[in-house]
Motif scaffolding. Structure first.
Motif, short mmCIF file in Angstrom:
data_model
loop_
_atom_site.label_atom_id
_atom_site.label_comp_id
_atom_site.label_asym_id
_atom_site.label_seq_id
_atom_site.Cartn_x
_atom_site.Cartn_y
_atom_site.Cartn_z
N SER A 48 3.98 -0.95 17.62
CA SER A 48 4.02 -0.76 16.28
C SER A 48 2.89 -0.27 15.56
O SER A 48 2.83 0.85 14.80
CB SER A 48 4.46 -1.95 15.55
N ASP A 49 1.56 -0.76 15.94
CA ASP A 49 0.39 -0.35 15.65
C ASP A 49 0.06 1.21 15.88
O ASP A 49 -0.38 2.02 15.04
CB ASP A 49 -0.86 -1.01 15.86
N LEU A 50 0.42 1.54 17.23
CA LEU A 50 0.24 2.89 17.58
C LEU A 50 1.13 3.98 16.86
O LEU A 50 0.69 5.04 16.51
CB LEU A 50 0.48 3.02 19.16
N THR A 51 2.35 3.44 16.62
CA THR A 51 3.26 4.30 15.95
C THR A 51 2.90 4.44 14.14
O THR A 51 2.85 5.65 13.83
CB THR A 51 4.57 3.51 16.00
N GLU A 52 2.35 3.50 13.87
CA GLU A 52 1.97 3.43 12.36
C GLU A 52 0.61 4.36 12.28
O GLU A 52 0.45 4.99 11.35
CB GLU A 52 1.41 2.09 11.81
N ILE A 53 -0.18 4.24 13.08
CA ILE A 53 -1.53 4.98 13.15
C ILE A 53 -1.05 6.63 13.53
O ILE A 53 -1.63 7.37 12.44
CB ILE A 53 -2.46 4.60 14.29
N ALA A 54 -0.19 6.90 14.24
CA ALA A 54 0.00 8.29 14.57
C ALA A 54 0.79 8.86 13.36
O ALA A 54 0.72 9.87 12.89
CB ALA A 54 0.96 8.28 15.71
N ALA A 55 1.94 8.00 12.71
CA ALA A 55 2.94 8.38 11.68
C ALA A 55 1.77 8.73 10.47
O ALA A 55 2.05 9.59 9.72
CB ALA A 55 3.74 7.49 11.26
N SER A 56 0.79 7.82 10.16
CA SER A 56 -0.07 7.84 9.08
C SER A 56 -1.13 9.03 9.16
O SER A 56 -1.44 9.54 8.16
CB SER A 56 -0.86 6.53 8.85
N LYS A 57 -1.35 9.38 10.61
CA LYS A 57 -2.40 10.48 10.62
C LYS A 57 -1.35 11.67 10.41
O LYS A 57 -2.10 12.70 9.78
CB LYS A 57 -2.62 10.58 12.28
N LEU A 58 -0.24 11.75 10.80
CA LEU A 58 0.64 12.91 10.47
C LEU A 58 0.74 12.87 9.19
O LEU A 58 0.80 14.05 8.23
CB LEU A 58 2.10 12.72 10.98
N ALA A 59 0.94 11.96 8.15
CA ALA A 59 0.87 11.77 6.67
C ALA A 59 -0.22 12.37 6.01
O ALA A 59 -0.05 13.41 5.10
CB ALA A 59 1.32 10.48 5.97
N ALA A 60 -1.26 12.00 6.59
CA ALA A 60 -2.67 12.43 6.05
C ALA A 60 -2.64 13.79 5.93
O ALA A 60 -3.42 14.51 4.88
CB ALA A 60 -3.77 11.76 6.73
N ALA A 61 -2.28 14.56 7.04
CA ALA A 61 -2.03 15.90 7.22
C ALA A 61 -1.13 16.61 6.44
O ALA A 61 -1.42 17.78 6.11
CB ALA A 61 -2.30 16.18 8.94
N LYS A 62 0.26 16.12 6.46
CA LYS A 62 1.35 16.82 6.17
C LYS A 62 1.88 16.50 4.78
O LYS A 62 2.48 17.40 4.23
CB LYS A 62 2.43 16.67 7.20
#
Length: 132
Positions: A48-62
Motif C-alpha cells: 500500500s505504501d509503495l503504491t501510494e508513493i508511486a501514485a502520488s509521484k504521478l500526481a505531482a507530475a501529471k
C-alpha cells in the motif's frame, strides 16, 4: 471543490486508520473485519505504501490542479515516513518487508497512469486505497 472534499475524506480515513489502537481485533459491531497475522499486515501495508508513493509521484507530475499536487506531495511525505516506520517495526519482529508492490496494486497504478481525467482518477484512488 469536489477534489478538496475527496482529499479531506481520504485524509480523514488515513488518520482514523493510524490512530486505531489495535488493528488486529475487529471493532465492536464490525463482523466484516478480518483478523490478520503480522506478516500479512506487513505485506499489505508495504504494498500500500509503495503504491501510494508511486501514485502520488504521478500526481505531482501529471495533475492539473495545484491542490491535487499539494495533496500528492503530502502523501509522498506521509507514506515515505510510514514505510520507514513499518520497516523498523517489521525488522524488530523478524518479518521481511517486500520490496515491490502486489500485482493488484501495480495493475491499478498502471490504470491510473493512463486515466484521461487524471485528477479525478487520483482522487478516486485515494478514497479507495484508504478505505482498503
Amino acid at each position: 471543490m469536489l477534489y478538496r472534499k475527496l482529499f479531506a475524506f481520504a485524509a480523514a480515513l488515513l488518520v482514523a486508520t493510524l490512530v486505531t489502537a489495535d488493528d488486529t481485533k475487529p471493532a465492536a459491531g464490525r463482523a466484516d473485519e478480518k483478523v490478520i497475522d503480522d506478516a500479512t499486515f506487513v505485506k499489505m501495508a508495504a504494498s500500500s505504501d509503495l503504491t501510494e508513493i508511486a501514485a502520488s509521484k504521478l500526481a505531482a507530475a501529471k495533475a492539473k490542479s495545484d491542490a491535487v499536487k499539494k495533496f500528492a506531495e503530502m502523501m509522498i511525505k506521509d507514506h515515505t515516513k510510514s514505510s520507514e516506520e513499518l520497516k523498523a517495526a517489521a525488522k524488530a519482529a523478524g518479518i521481511e518487508v517486500p520490496a515491490k508492490m502486489a500485482e493488484k496494486h501495480a495493475k491499478h497504478l498502471e490504470e491510473l497512469s493512463k486515466a484521461a481525467d487524471f485528477d479525478a482518477a487520483y482522487a478516486k484512488h485515494q478514497v479507495t486505497a484508504h478505505e482498503e
